[in-house]
Design an enzyme around this catalytic site. Structure first.
Site, PDB file in Angstrom:
ATOM      1  N   SER A 273     -77.534  94.785  -0.532  1.00 12.61           N
ATOM      2  CA  SER A 273     -78.179  95.086  -1.942  1.00 12.61           C
ATOM      3  C   SER A 273     -77.316  95.011  -2.915  1.00 12.61           C
ATOM      4  O   SER A 273     -75.993  94.391  -2.527  1.00 12.61           O
ATOM      5  CB  SER A 273     -78.373  96.792  -1.855  1.00 12.61           C
TER       6      SER A 273
ATOM      7  N   TYR B   2     -73.800 104.901   0.782  1.00 12.26           N
ATOM      8  CA  TYR B   2     -74.721 103.996   0.830  1.00 12.26           C
ATOM      9  C   TYR B   2     -74.162 102.540   0.214  1.00 12.26           C
ATOM     10  O   TYR B   2     -74.227 101.391   0.766  1.00 12.26           O
ATOM     11  CB  TYR B   2     -75.847 104.115   0.057  1.00 12.26           C
TER      12      TYR B   2
END
Length: 251
Positions: free
Chosen positions: A132, A145
């Site tokens: 990401s 995360y």
């Protein structure tokens, strides 16, 4: 060719499966949702094998590898991932560990085992790990995360170089998209503060760049610019900006 895709029941994983199916690629699709996988299996115009697995469970990941080894897969796409929102002191520890097991441990195990098998075959094969844009900086309010995606980003680029030095035919890529229109934000409990890209676009772009043997894949002009300009600001400045962006997600 034959591809194994984790997290294939929705979002980017599903759209990658659809795109690879148009290229006559056989598919092994992995997710926790049996009904969705069965529905996908019926609709895709190629041979599809489905595997129901919770990749936060280490033994299930190892069992998945045993099945994958028998199939001699040409493409591994580690797409399964979880997210969560909130200060580190407020998030549930068990959920943190489930996130870490899915986002890091499962990816590490499958990549480590399968790359060895691919090396032995000495034919063009591909590993695409989905990270990401969160991998490029710390992420207050989504700290676990962001940290997991940074791990995947660093691990994959290192593996890319190791395979290159070996003159291996295993081509390794890492996908680092910004916001994407998927069910992820609902599961993580967030709202995007900037307009997300279409999942279909991200999936096609990623697959095309993977076959082009590109190491770092960043869909979208805005995220490419953000990655470039982040080099010229301090870590504390990035923390302030990221915190403000994350804070808006809760509103």
């Amino acid at each position: 060719m034959k591809a194994l895709i984790t997290g294939a029941s929705s979002g980017i994983g599903l759209d990658m499966a659809r795109y690879l199916a148009t290229k006559k690629c056989e598919l092994i699709l992995v997710a926790r949702n049996k009904e969705k996988l069965e529905e996908i299996q019926e609709k895709l115009p190629t041979k599809v094998t489905i595997i129901i697995a919770d990749l936060s469970n280490e033994q299930r990941v190892k069992d998945l590898y045993v099945l994958a080894k028998k199939e001699n897969i040409d493409i591994l796409i580690n797409n399964a991932g979880l997210g969560d929102f909130g200060p580190l002191t407020d998030t549930d520890l068990n959920k943190d560990l489930e996130l870490i097991n899915t986002n890091i441990k499962a990816v590490h195990i499958l990549t480590k085992y399968i790359v060895k098998d691919m090396e032995k075959r000495n034919t063009d094969t591909y590993i695409l790990n989905v990270a990401s844009s969160a991998a490029f900086q710390p992420g207050p309010l989504m700290s676990t995360y962001y940290a997991t995606k940074s791990y995947i980003y660093q691990l994959t680029e290192a593996l890319y170089y190791e395979e290159k030095k070996k003159k291996s035919k295993v081509h390794v890529s890492v996908l680092c998209p910004g916001p994407v229109e998927t069910n992820f934000n609902n599961v993580a409990g967030v709202k995007f503060s900037i307009k997300p890209l279409k999942s279909t676009y991200v999936a096609r772009y990623a697959i095309d760049k993977m076959f082009d043997k590109k190491m770092l894949i960043i869909p979208g002009f805005k995220m490419k610019c953000a990655k470039f300009f982040s080099r010229f600001v301090s870590d504390k400045f990035l923390l302030r900006i990221t915190y403000k962006i994350q804070k808006r997600k809760a509103s």
